[in-house]
Design a protein around this motif. Structure first.
Motif, mmCIF file in Angstrom:
data_model
loop_
_atom_site.group_PDB
_atom_site.id
_atom_site.type_symbol
_atom_site.label_atom_id
_atom_site.label_comp_id
_atom_site.label_asym_id
_atom_site.label_seq_id
_atom_site.Cartn_x
_atom_site.Cartn_y
_atom_site.Cartn_z
ATOM 1 N N SER A 10 0.838 -1.192 0.000
ATOM 2 C CA SER A 10 0.000 0.000 0.000
ATOM 3 C C SER A 10 0.874 1.243 0.000
ATOM 4 C CB SER A 10 -0.921 0.012 1.233
ATOM 5 O OG SER A 10 -0.157 0.087 2.429
ATOM 6 N N GLY A 11 0.224 2.401 -0.146
ATOM 7 C CA GLY A 11 0.938 3.667 -0.133
ATOM 8 C C GLY A 11 1.584 3.982 -1.470
ATOM 9 N N ALA A 12 2.655 4.740 -1.438
ATOM 10 C CA ALA A 12 3.377 5.144 -2.641
ATOM 11 C C ALA A 12 4.462 4.118 -2.949
ATOM 12 C CB ALA A 12 3.992 6.520 -2.454
ATOM 13 N N LEU A 40 13.491 9.116 1.368
ATOM 14 C CA LEU A 40 12.473 10.144 1.176
ATOM 15 C C LEU A 40 11.056 9.622 1.429
ATOM 16 C CD1 LEU A 40 13.940 12.111 -1.866
ATOM 17 C CD2 LEU A 40 13.870 12.788 0.541
ATOM 18 N N GLY A 41 10.959 8.417 1.996
ATOM 19 C CA GLY A 41 9.681 7.987 2.534
ATOM 20 C C GLY A 41 8.813 7.109 1.665
ATOM 21 N N ILE A 42 9.367 6.558 0.589
ATOM 22 C CA ILE A 42 8.548 5.717 -0.283
ATOM 23 C C ILE A 42 8.144 4.446 0.469
ATOM 24 C CG2 ILE A 42 10.167 4.165 -1.464
ATOM 25 C CD1 ILE A 42 7.651 6.529 -3.165
ATOM 26 N N ASN A 43 7.001 3.867 0.091
ATOM 27 C CA ASN A 43 6.426 2.728 0.818
ATOM 28 C C ASN A 43 6.691 1.365 0.192
ATOM 29 O OD1 ASN A 43 3.907 5.068 0.967
ATOM 30 N ND2 ASN A 43 4.971 4.450 2.827
ATOM 31 N N GLY A 44 7.317 1.340 -0.970
ATOM 32 C CA GLY A 44 7.609 0.087 -1.641
ATOM 33 C C GLY A 44 8.207 0.363 -3.008
ATOM 34 N N VAL A 45 8.802 -0.669 -3.621
ATOM 35 C CA VAL A 45 9.431 -0.487 -4.932
ATOM 36 C C VAL A 45 9.136 -1.682 -5.828
ATOM 37 C CG1 VAL A 45 11.286 1.021 -4.136
ATOM 38 C CG2 VAL A 45 11.615 -1.460 -4.088
ATOM 39 N N VAL A 46 9.070 -1.384 -7.132
ATOM 40 C CA VAL A 46 8.929 -2.419 -8.161
ATOM 41 C C VAL A 46 10.146 -2.342 -9.077
ATOM 42 C CG1 VAL A 46 7.579 -3.298 -10.096
ATOM 43 C CG2 VAL A 46 6.407 -2.317 -8.107
ATOM 44 N N PRO A 47 11.137 -3.225 -8.903
ATOM 45 C CA PRO A 47 12.248 -3.288 -9.857
ATOM 46 C C PRO A 47 11.860 -4.104 -11.090
ATOM 47 C CG PRO A 47 12.606 -4.865 -8.086
ATOM 48 C CD PRO A 47 11.318 -4.148 -7.761
ATOM 49 N N VAL A 48 12.310 -3.658 -12.235
ATOM 50 C CA VAL A 48 12.137 -4.343 -13.523
ATOM 51 C C VAL A 48 10.664 -4.535 -13.889
ATOM 52 C CG1 VAL A 48 13.206 -6.018 -15.065
ATOM 53 C CG2 VAL A 48 14.159 -5.689 -12.799
ATOM 54 N N GLY A 49 9.856 -3.490 -13.625
ATOM 55 C CA GLY A 49 8.564 -3.422 -14.279
ATOM 56 C C GLY A 49 8.770 -2.856 -15.670
ATOM 57 N N THR A 50 7.693 -2.474 -16.341
ATOM 58 C CA THR A 50 7.863 -1.902 -17.678
ATOM 59 C C THR A 50 8.619 -0.578 -17.606
ATOM 60 O OG1 THR A 50 5.592 -1.085 -17.461
ATOM 61 C CG2 THR A 50 5.929 -3.049 -18.782
ATOM 62 N N PRO A 217 9.662 11.255 -4.851
ATOM 63 C CA PRO A 217 9.179 10.255 -3.901
ATOM 64 C C PRO A 217 8.577 10.863 -2.637
ATOM 65 C CG PRO A 217 11.589 10.293 -3.955
ATOM 66 C CD PRO A 217 11.116 11.131 -5.092
ATOM 67 N N LYS A 218 9.140 11.950 -2.160
ATOM 68 C CA LYS A 218 8.631 12.581 -0.943
ATOM 69 C C LYS A 218 7.196 13.039 -1.138
ATOM 70 C CE LYS A 218 9.834 16.233 2.384
ATOM 71 N NZ LYS A 218 8.644 17.085 2.246
ATOM 72 N N GLU A 219 6.924 13.700 -2.262
ATOM 73 C CA GLU A 219 5.584 14.198 -2.535
ATOM 74 C C GLU A 219 4.606 13.053 -2.787
ATOM 75 O OE1 GLU A 219 8.493 17.430 -3.409
ATOM 76 O OE2 GLU A 219 8.379 15.286 -3.816
ATOM 77 N N ALA A 220 5.067 12.009 -3.465
ATOM 78 C CA ALA A 220 4.203 10.853 -3.718
ATOM 79 C C ALA A 220 3.800 10.187 -2.414
ATOM 80 C CB ALA A 220 4.920 9.854 -4.624
ATOM 81 N N ALA A 221 4.750 10.040 -1.505
ATOM 82 C CA ALA A 221 4.444 9.432 -0.206
ATOM 83 C C ALA A 221 3.534 10.337 0.608
ATOM 84 C CB ALA A 221 5.739 9.150 0.549
ATOM 85 N N GLU A 222 3.788 11.634 0.564
ATOM 86 C CA GLU A 222 2.951 12.579 1.302
ATOM 87 C C GLU A 222 1.512 12.528 0.797
ATOM 88 O OE1 GLU A 222 2.528 17.415 2.060
ATOM 89 O OE2 GLU A 222 4.326 16.612 1.083
ATOM 90 N N PHE A 223 1.336 12.473 -0.514
ATOM 91 C CA PHE A 223 -0.010 12.402 -1.086
ATOM 92 C C PHE A 223 -0.762 11.188 -0.544
ATOM 93 C CE2 PHE A 223 -2.974 10.658 -4.129
ATOM 94 C CZ PHE A 223 -3.761 11.749 -4.460
ATOM 95 N N GLN A 224 -0.109 10.037 -0.542
ATOM 96 C CA GLN A 224 -0.778 8.824 -0.080
ATOM 97 C C GLN A 224 -1.100 8.889 1.412
ATOM 98 O OE1 GLN A 224 -2.085 6.542 -1.923
ATOM 99 N NE2 GLN A 224 -1.225 7.308 -3.844
ATOM 100 N N THR A 225 -0.248 9.529 2.193
ATOM 101 C CA THR A 225 -0.537 9.704 3.616
ATOM 102 C C THR A 225 -1.759 10.602 3.813
ATOM 103 O OG1 THR A 225 1.772 9.405 4.238
ATOM 104 C CG2 THR A 225 0.371 10.544 5.812
ATOM 105 N N LEU A 226 -1.842 11.653 3.017
ATOM 106 C CA LEU A 226 -2.984 12.564 3.121
ATOM 107 C C LEU A 226 -4.302 11.862 2.819
ATOM 108 C CD1 LEU A 226 -1.447 15.734 1.426
ATOM 109 C CD2 LEU A 226 -2.090 15.513 3.833
#
Length: 296
Positions: A10-12, A40-50, A217-226
Motif C-alpha cells: 500500500s501507499g506510494a 524520502l519515505g517511499i512505501n515500496g518499490v517495483v524493480p524491472v517493471g515496464t 518520492p517525498k511528494e508521492a508518499a505525502e499524497f498517499q498519507t494525506l
C-alpha cells in the motif's frame, strides 16, 4: 491475509527506472536511486517493471536488479519484483527467481501480444500462483497489452490465496467499486497511473504504483498519507501542484521522459535502450516548464 485497513502492499510504491551507463546496467546508480527512495519515505518499490525497461533486459540483468533491490531495501520497504511475461513458463521462472532472491512479491502484467481470452488470463495467473508461493500483484493495462482483465475475471483470479492486489491502469477509477465487489475481503486496488491517483483514492484504492515517484518520492508518499488520513483538501492541493509534471512525463514513452528529468536533477543518465530513443527538443521544453511549475 491482511484486511482492508492493513494491506500487504500500500501507499506510494515506485516503479523504478533501470539506470544504464554505456549500454550496461549501472549498479551503483541503481543502489543510490533506491536508497534515495527509501530515505524520502517511499512505501515500496517495483524493480524491472515496464518502467524498468523489462522488455530489453536479459535474464541475467533482470535477476541482478532483483538481487540489488532486495539487498538495498533490506526489508525496510517491500520489493515487488517485475516478473510479467506473455510466456507463462518465463513468468514462472522469473517468479521463482524473485522468491529465491528474497523479494516480497511479484508484479505480473496480463499476457500481451498473445491476447488470450478471459479463460486464458485466469489459466495464466493460476499457473503462476500454483507454481510459486509468493504474493502476486495483477497488472491490468489494456492500452499496452491489448486485453482487459474484467472485474469478473479478476474475481476468479483473486480466489487464489497468492493474488493480493491489482495495479489498475485501465483508465477508469470508478471501476474500483466493481473490482472490490468481485474480490475477496482483503484484496487491494492500487492506482497504476499518476494522473488518476486522486480518483482511485476517492474510490478506495490503497495506494499507487507510481512513475512520478522516481522523481518526487517525498511528494508521492505525502499524497498517499494525506488520502489515507482522509485529508482530501490537502491531497487535492498537492496533486494540483504536481499534476502538470505527472502528465508531462508521458509526452513521450514515460520512462524516457522520466529518465531525462532525473538526468536534469543529476540522479542518473538519460540513457535508454532501443527501440526507445532520447526525447525531442520540443518535449524537453514542455517538461522543463512542468518541472518549474512543480517546484523542481
Amino acid at each position: 491475509m491482511t484486511n482492508l485497513d492493513s494491506p500487504l502492499f500500500s501507499g506510494a510504491i515506485t516503479a523504478l527506472v533501470t539506470p544504464f551507463k554505456n549500454g550496461k546496467l549501472d549498479e551503483k546508480c541503481f543502489q543510490d536511486l533506491l536508497e534515495r527512495q527509501i530515505n524520502l519515505g517511499i512505501n515500496g518499490v517495483v524493480p524491472v517493471g515496464t518502467t524498468g525497461e523489462s522488455a530489453t533486459l536479459n535474464d541475467k540483468e533482470h535477476w541482478r536488479v532483483f538481487e540489488l533491490a532486495v539487498e538495498v531495501s533490506n526489508k525496510r520497504v517491500p520489493v515487488i519484483a517485475g516478473c510479467g511475461s506473455n510466456d507463462t513458463i518465463a513468468a514462472i521462472e522469473h517468479t521463482e527467481m524473485a522468491k529465491k532472491l528474497g523479494a516480497d512479491g511479484a508484479l505480473h502484467v496480463a499476457p500481451y501480444y498473445n491476447k488470450p481470452n478471459q479463460r486464458g488470463i485466469i489459466a495464466h495467473f493460476n499457473a503462476i500462483c500454483d507454481a510459486v508461493d509468493l504474493p502476486i500483484v495483477v497488472y491490468n493495462i489494456p492500452g499496452r497489452t491489448g486485453i482487459d482483465i474484467l472485474p469478473a475475471t479478476l474475481g476468479e483470479i483473486a480466489k487464489h490465496k497468492n493474488i493480493v492486489a491489482l495495479k489498475d491502469s485501465a483508465g477508469d477509477p470508478s471501476r474500483t467499486v466493481l473490482n472490490y465487489a468481485a474480490c475477496k475481503e482483503g484484496f487491494t486496488v492500487l492506482s497504476g497511473d499518476d494522473n488518476h491517483n486522486l480518483g482511485f483514492a476517492a474510490y478506495g484504492a490503497k495506494g499507487a504504483i507510481s512513475v512520478l515517484s522516481n522523481i518526487m518520492p517525498k511528494e508521492a508518499a505525502e499524497f498517499q498519507t494525506l488520502v489515507k488520513n482522509g485529508n482530501f483538501a490537502a491531497a487535492r492541493a498537492l496533486n494540483a501542484k504536481i499534476d502538470i509534471l505527472q502528465r508531462a512525463i508521458f509526452t513521450e514513452p514515460g520512462l524516457v521522459c522520466t529518465k531525462w528529468v532525473m538526468a536534469e536533477m543529476g540522479l542518473c543518465s538519460p540513457e535508454v535502450r532501443l527501440p526507445l530513443v532520447e526525447i525531442s527538443d520540443e518535449s524537453k521544453k514542455i517538461i522543463k516548464d512542468a518541472m518549474i511549475k512543480a517546484g523542481l
